[in-house]
Design an enzyme around this catalytic site. Structure first.
Site, PDB file in Angstrom:
ATOM      1  N   ASP A   8      18.441   3.189  68.777  1.00 50.25           N
ATOM      2  CA  ASP A   8      17.987   3.667  70.073  1.00 50.25           C
ATOM      3  C   ASP A   8      19.196   4.365  70.721  1.00 50.25           C
ATOM      4  OD1 ASP A   8      16.324   3.616  72.532  1.00 50.25           O
ATOM      5  OD2 ASP A   8      17.843   2.204  73.219  1.00 50.25           O
ATOM      6  N   LEU A   9      18.955   5.184  71.728  1.00 49.23           N
ATOM      7  CA  LEU A   9      20.074   5.927  72.328  1.00 49.23           C
ATOM      8  C   LEU A   9      20.586   5.248  73.596  1.00 49.23           C
ATOM      9  CD1 LEU A   9      21.859   8.480  72.364  1.00 49.23           C
ATOM     10  CD2 LEU A   9      20.001   9.651  73.554  1.00 49.23           C
ATOM     11  N   ASP A  10      19.760   5.343  74.649  1.00 50.13           N
ATOM     12  CA  ASP A  10      20.178   4.804  75.942  1.00 50.13           C
ATOM     13  C   ASP A  10      20.301   3.282  75.880  1.00 50.13           C
ATOM     14  OD1 ASP A  10      20.594   4.322  78.631  1.00 50.13           O
ATOM     15  OD2 ASP A  10      18.458   4.375  79.110  1.00 50.13           O
ATOM     16  N   THR A  16      23.252   5.754  79.458  1.00 47.05           N
ATOM     17  CA  THR A  16      22.668   6.784  80.323  1.00 47.05           C
ATOM     18  C   THR A  16      21.736   6.174  81.373  1.00 47.05           C
ATOM     19  OG1 THR A  16      21.295   7.193  78.380  1.00 47.05           O
ATOM     20  CG2 THR A  16      22.849   8.902  78.968  1.00 47.05           C
ATOM     21  N   LYS A  44      13.707   0.841  81.300  1.00 49.60           N
ATOM     22  CA  LYS A  44      14.454   1.078  80.055  1.00 49.60           C
ATOM     23  C   LYS A  44      13.523   1.197  78.858  1.00 49.60           C
ATOM     24  CE  LYS A  44      18.828  -0.646  81.617  1.00 49.60           C
ATOM     25  NZ  LYS A  44      19.887  -1.664  81.504  1.00 49.60           N
ATOM     26  N   SER A 114      14.696   7.425  69.686  1.00 53.15           N
ATOM     27  CA  SER A 114      14.799   7.355  71.154  1.00 53.15           C
ATOM     28  C   SER A 114      13.567   7.934  71.834  1.00 53.15           C
ATOM     29  CB  SER A 114      16.034   8.148  71.596  1.00 53.15           C
ATOM     30  OG  SER A 114      16.034   8.352  72.985  1.00 53.15           O
ATOM     31  N   ALA A 115      13.256   7.416  73.011  1.00 53.14           N
ATOM     32  CA  ALA A 115      12.159   7.941  73.823  1.00 53.14           C
ATOM     33  C   ALA A 115      12.575   9.209  74.581  1.00 53.14           C
ATOM     34  CB  ALA A 115      11.714   6.886  74.830  1.00 53.14           C
ATOM     35  N   SER A 116      13.865   9.496  74.598  1.00 57.91           N
ATOM     36  CA  SER A 116      14.357  10.573  75.459  1.00 57.91           C
ATOM     37  C   SER A 116      14.112  11.974  74.895  1.00 57.91           C
ATOM     38  CB  SER A 116      15.860  10.413  75.696  1.00 57.91           C
ATOM     39  OG  SER A 116      16.341  11.495  76.462  1.00 57.91           O
ATOM     40  N   ASN A 118      15.897  14.301  76.033  1.00 60.43           N
ATOM     41  CA  ASN A 118      17.217  14.905  76.223  1.00 60.43           C
ATOM     42  C   ASN A 118      18.234  14.398  75.201  1.00 60.43           C
ATOM     43  OD1 ASN A 118      16.643  16.399  78.740  1.00 60.43           O
ATOM     44  ND2 ASN A 118      16.288  14.359  79.573  1.00 60.43           N
ATOM     45  N   LYS A 145       7.266   3.876  73.005  1.00 50.87           N
ATOM     46  CA  LYS A 145       7.494   2.449  72.795  1.00 50.87           C
ATOM     47  C   LYS A 145       6.749   1.685  73.899  1.00 50.87           C
ATOM     48  CE  LYS A 145      12.180   3.628  71.346  1.00 50.87           C
ATOM     49  NZ  LYS A 145      13.605   3.606  71.716  1.00 50.87           N
ATOM     50  N   GLU A 169      18.255  -1.963  69.303  1.00 51.27           N
ATOM     51  CA  GLU A 169      17.514  -1.726  70.555  1.00 51.27           C
ATOM     52  C   GLU A 169      18.056  -2.540  71.728  1.00 51.27           C
ATOM     53  OE1 GLU A 169      15.345  -0.518  72.558  1.00 51.27           O
ATOM     54  OE2 GLU A 169      14.399   0.990  71.281  1.00 51.27           O
ATOM     55  N   ASP A 170      18.004  -1.970  72.919  1.00 42.88           N
ATOM     56  CA  ASP A 170      18.441  -2.706  74.114  1.00 42.88           C
ATOM     57  C   ASP A 170      17.270  -3.047  75.039  1.00 42.88           C
ATOM     58  OD1 ASP A 170      18.047   0.050  74.933  1.00 42.88           O
ATOM     59  OD2 ASP A 170      18.914  -0.582  76.843  1.00 42.88           O
TER      60      ASP A 170
HETATM   61  P1  B16 Z   1      14.023  11.401  79.212  1.00 48.15           P
HETATM   62  P2  B16 Z   1      15.955   5.351  74.883  1.00 48.15           P
HETATM   63  C1  B16 Z   1      14.846   6.191  77.148  1.00 48.15           C
HETATM   64  O1  B16 Z   1      15.850   6.296  76.186  1.00 48.15           O
HETATM   65  C2  B16 Z   1      15.377   5.540  78.411  1.00 48.15           C
HETATM   66  O2  B16 Z   1      15.758   4.193  78.166  1.00 48.15           O
HETATM   67  C3  B16 Z   1      14.290   5.542  79.471  1.00 48.15           C
HETATM   68  O3  B16 Z   1      14.788   4.969  80.670  1.00 48.15           O
HETATM   69  C4  B16 Z   1      13.842   7.002  79.718  1.00 48.15           C
HETATM   70  O4  B16 Z   1      12.789   7.054  80.673  1.00 48.15           O
HETATM   71  C5  B16 Z   1      13.374   7.611  78.401  1.00 48.15           C
HETATM   72  O5  B16 Z   1      14.412   7.533  77.451  1.00 48.15           O
HETATM   73  C6  B16 Z   1      12.946   9.061  78.553  1.00 48.15           C
HETATM   74  O6  B16 Z   1      14.083   9.834  78.823  1.00 48.15           O
HETATM   75  O7  B16 Z   1      13.584  11.490  80.639  1.00 48.15           O
HETATM   76  O8  B16 Z   1      15.451  11.856  78.984  1.00 48.15           O
HETATM   77  O9  B16 Z   1      13.059  12.066  78.276  1.00 48.15           O
HETATM   78  O10 B16 Z   1      16.411   4.005  75.382  1.00 48.15           O
HETATM   79  O11 B16 Z   1      14.605   5.314  74.190  1.00 48.15           O
HETATM   80  O12 B16 Z   1      17.007   6.052  74.078  1.00 48.15           O
HETATM   81 MG    MG Z   2      17.293   2.018  75.142  1.00 50.62          MG
END
Ligand code: B16
Ligand code: MG
Length: 216
Positions: A8-10, A16, A44, A114-116, A118, A145, A169-170
């Site tokens: 996972d990233l964040d 972040t 998160k 990751s869900a992000s 970015n 997720k 994962e966190d």
């Molecule tokens: P974005 P992860 C997640 O990252 C974050 O934990 C979560 O808080 C955030 O809403 C999600 O990414 C989406 O991020 O707005 O940059 O697309 O923990 O899955 O790496």
């Molecule tokens: Mg995370």
């Protein structure tokens, strides 16, 4: 036995969450309310739009039109990007860099899960893109997720079996996602926040892939 690590990233590779919190708080304030750091824990691992919906509920704001939801999410994302554009390699979490180096040396395949949306900017700014054999982020998955889609995609791209993967994962949503397909999971953080992980550690400092694998 284990051939692939999916990170996972964040909260696992970088912190972040503080930038998400800053940008979401700014958006909430502009709408006339505030929310706590405790509430931020619930955001998160969940997607941008699901985060927005939760926050609006906390502020008793009724927004139903998709256009307006997207407009608000985009404002937050613009502020968030301003912050992550300034990230540096110093922001990689303790132990992560060495752990990636050792994993790669041992021939373990490495993916991002990751869900992000970015993720690429963050990996680039912190200088760790080159470690990844596959990058699965919020742009590639339809279901977020705790749906396991993100980890299954990573496993398929790496061409390994489910039982050969270890997820890092966190967030509870991420642990639940991995466990939905019976992948091994290392929880990063506090055991009280990470129910169902095969082991939990505060961070990756002082771990080698071998030492860690022996514990799961
Ligand atoms: P974005 P992860 C997640 O990252 C974050 O934990 C979560 O808080 C955030 O809403 C999600 O990414 C989406 O991020 O707005 O940059 O697309 O923990 O899955 O790496
Ligand atoms: Mg995370």
């Amino acid at each position: 036995l284990y051939k692939a690590f999916i990170f996972d990233l964040d909260g696992v590779l970088v912190d972040t969450a503080k930038y998400h919190f800053n940008a979401w708080s700014r958006l909430a304030n502009s709408l006339g309310f505030d929310f706590t750091e405790q509430q931020n824990e619930e955001l998160k691992g969940i997607s941008r739009i699901d985060s927005l919906k939760k926050i609006l509920k906390w502020g008793n704001q009724e927004v139903n039109e998709e256009n307006e939801l997207n407009r608000l999410a985009n404002i937050k994302n613009t502020w968030y990007i301003e912050m992550i554009e300034k990230m540096t390699p110093d922001e990689i979490l303790p132990g992560v860099y060495d752990f990636l180096v050792l994993s790669q040396k041992e021939g373990i395949k490495i993916a991002l899960g990751s869900a992000s949306k970015n993720a690429e900017i963050i990996l680039k700014r912190t200088g760790i893109t080159h470690f990844f054999d596959a990058i699965v982020d919020g742009n590639l998955v339809k279901k977020s997720k705790p749906d396991p889609e993100v980890f299954i995609k990573a496993q398929q791209l790496l061409k390994v079996k489910i039982q050969e993967c270890v997820v890092f994962e966190d967030a509870q949503a991420g642990i639940d996602a991995a466990k939905a397909v019976s992948m091994k999971v290392v929880g990063i953080g506090l055991p009280s926040n990470l129910t169902g992980a095969d082991m939990v550690t505060p961070d990756l400092e002082n771990w080698t892939p071998d030492k860690l694998i022996a514990k799961i």
